[in-house]
Design an enzyme around this catalytic site. Structure first.
Site, PDB file in Angstrom:
ATOM      1  CE  LYS A   1      78.092  55.866  18.525  1.00 27.50           C
ATOM      2  NZ  LYS A   1      78.906  54.772  18.271  1.00 27.50           N
TER       3      LYS A   1
ATOM      4  CG  HIS B   1      80.656  55.397  14.654  1.00 24.63           C
ATOM      5  ND1 HIS B   1      80.434  56.548  15.401  1.00 24.63           N
ATOM      6  CD2 HIS B   1      81.540  54.662  15.373  1.00 24.63           C
ATOM      7  CE1 HIS B   1      81.171  56.507  16.499  1.00 24.63           C
ATOM      8  NE2 HIS B   1      81.844  55.383  16.510  1.00 24.63           N
TER       9      HIS B   1
ATOM     10  CG  ASP C   1      73.438  81.595  22.899  1.00 28.86           C
ATOM     11  OD1 ASP C   1      74.418  81.680  23.660  1.00 28.86           O
ATOM     12  OD2 ASP C   1      73.380  82.181  21.804  1.00 28.86           O
TER      13      ASP C   1
ATOM     14  CG  ASP D   1      56.030  48.335  18.229  1.00 31.80           C
ATOM     15  OD1 ASP D   1      56.499  47.444  17.486  1.00 31.80           O
ATOM     16  OD2 ASP D   1      55.553  48.099  19.348  1.00 31.80           O
TER      17      ASP D   1
ATOM     18  CE  LYS E   1      80.682  59.725  19.994  1.00 30.13           C
ATOM     19  NZ  LYS E   1      80.614  58.894  21.212  1.00 30.13           N
TER      20      LYS E   1
ATOM     21  CG  HIS F   1      81.265  56.747  23.932  1.00 25.31           C
ATOM     22  ND1 HIS F   1      80.193  56.161  23.293  1.00 25.31           N
ATOM     23  CD2 HIS F   1      82.304  56.651  23.073  1.00 25.31           C
ATOM     24  CE1 HIS F   1      80.561  55.723  22.105  1.00 25.31           C
ATOM     25  NE2 HIS F   1      81.836  56.000  21.939  1.00 25.31           N
TER      26      HIS F   1
END
Length: 483
Positions: free
Chosen positions: A403, A401, A231, A408, A226, A224
């Site tokens: 995440k 979508h 370079d 704090d 991404k 999952h």
């Protein structure tokens, strides 16, 4: 007459034989589930499925119930070789202007994954696909040495074709280009799309190709992650896949709200290390490109960061462990954005405990989801969150979508990990953990801006939803540990 009697006797014998064999199979699988000493909630979920869904329960277990914990993703020898090409900043965390709680979390992450702490001064946070892909395309076009790109979904649409064409152009120019896509995540993409990349000189491979006879042993474990490394100096990580919907919302939503981040400096080597491990796990040659990047001097604007990976092969639930520690350490606020809210029992209790301790706990999830099943499962947790004082916000503007988690004044994280069982236990995930008041403030502002597009759920209004909806949520919740 006697022939008919013999026929029914034989038929009865076959029926009872199959029944006994099936019963033995179910009992054996239940024994295996119990003997593995898994999370009791998850074990009970599997026992329930096996008992209530004859035949289908066994099939579901074969595909989704097996464990590959402690499977080695890379040999010790190859890991040592990769480490030699991965720069490590020798940072004394005691010198950093961080709280004792943040320092504990850094040490925990290091203990779980040997993840070094890196520093930088700049982090670019994207909250929409248009800006993120514009920046990514510019950076990809300037690559001169190598590009390592890994996405769960790589669609054959306008965005996907633009990225593909840039990658093919760079490959023809002599840049080493490697691509990992998840086979199940991109299962609907035509094979020719990836074949064209391979023909252009790109090393393009699916993670855990699902085909016979491996379908039952691979379909449950998805990569999952991404991320992208260019370079060794520029890195991207977050929740956005490569698809048009992150720009225009797709066919079902007005917008597809997600968060991604661009980083530079030494921490990019941690993304390179993660990619190289996955690449070698797929049976590909070990990547030994020099991952060294420019050194960084600690200043008042220093952003501390760690790249944490987790997956079904890990001994511990690495990301879940650090999130639990961060939530337990919280003193002021906890802001969570997630498309699917199916917390483990321990994380749910941690959030409830924080809220009951008068920490400002807010959870933001989409009102409409791309998965009705997961939407109902997520909604099943809302009532008990409300009882403990957790504030629940339903995002109305489109599909949320993102995440992210903000705690704090100095901790925040962006990555691919949803706040659910699958991300914590079954998927290969990757998150960037950041320790910085500046970044924390920016992430807080992003959350509060999104909150303006939400409806806050009250306990009284939530109790008034239809009885049928409550029943559906309760039934789906039984399966939440295995969704």
């Amino acid at each position: 007459m006697f022939e008919a009697i013999d026929y029914y006797i034989n038929l009865s014998w076959v029926y009872w034989s199959l029944t006994v064999i099936y019963a033995i199979t179910v009992v054996s699988i239940i024994a295996v589930v119990v003997s593995e000493n898994r999370n009791p909630v998850k074990s009970l979920a599997w026992v329930t499925v096996l008992m209530l869904l004859p035949v289908m329960g066994v099939i579901l277990y074969i595909f989704f119930g097996r464990s590959i914990k402690n499977t080695r993703m890379i040999s010790r020898r190859n890991r040592r070789r990769l480490k030699k090409n991965t720069p490590v900043q020798n940072i004394d965390i005691e010198r950093l202007p961080l709280s004792a709680e943040s320092k504990q979390q850094i040490v925990l992450a290091r203990s779980l994954t040997a993840s070094p702490l890196y520093t930088t001064d700049t982090v670019d946070i994207f909250t929409n696909g248009r800006d993120k892909f514009a920046a990514l395309e510019r950076d990809l076009s300037t690559a001169t040495n190598y590009i390592n790109l890994q996405y769960y979904i790589f669609e054959d649409d306008d965005t996907g074709r633009r990225i593909r064409d840039i990658l093919m152009d760079r490959a023809r120019a002599g840049v080493k280009v490697r691509v990992i896509y998840d086979h199940v995540g991109s299962i609907r993409v035509p094979k020719r799309f990836f074949r064209e990349m391979n023909e252009a000189g790109i090393a393009c491979h699916p993670f855990f190709r699902v085909n016979f006879p491996h379908i039952a042993t691979r379909v449950n474990w998805r990569n999952h992650r991404k991320l992208c490394v260019i370079d060794g100096n520029i890195g991207y990580i977050g929740g956005m896949n490569i698809a048009d919907r992150y720009i225009n919302g797709g066919k079902s939503f007005d917008c597809w709200r997600d968060t991604h981040v661009r980083i530079t400096g030494p921490a990019v080597s941690a993304l390179q290390f993660s990619f190289a491990v996955d690449w070698n796990f797929m049976g590909q040659p070990l990547i030994e490109e020099d991952g060294r990047t420019l050194r960084h001097t600690i200043s008042s604007d220093t952003i501390g960061m760690q790249v944490l990976t987790s997956g079904p092969t890990s001994q511990w639930s690495n990301i879940a462990f650090v999130l639990f520690k961060a939530i337990a350490n919280a003193k002021k606020r906890i802001y969570i954005q997630t498309p699917y809210f199916l917390p483990t029992e321990s994380l749910l209790k941690a959030l409830q405990s924080a809220s009951l301790s008068k920490v400002d706990v807010r959870v933001m999830i989409p009102r409409r989801s791309d998965s009705k099943l997961l939407r109902n499962a997520s909604f099943s947790y809302i009532a008990e969150c409300l009882r403990s004082g957790i504030k629940i916000y339903l995002y109305d503007a489109g599909m949320l979508h993102a995440k992210t988690l903000v705690i704090d004044d100095e901790f925040s994280t962006i990555g691919s990990t949803n706040f659910d069982f699958r991300s914590f236990e079954h998927n290969f995930e990757c998150n960037l953990f950041m320790y910085s008041r500046k970044v924390n403030l920016e992430m807080t502002e992003i959350f509060l801006n999104d909150q303006q597009k939400c409806t806050r759920i009250t306990a009284s209004s939530w109790r008034r939803r239809p009885i049928l909806q409550k029943c559906i949520e309760s039934i789906v919740r039984l399966l939440s540990p295995i969704l």
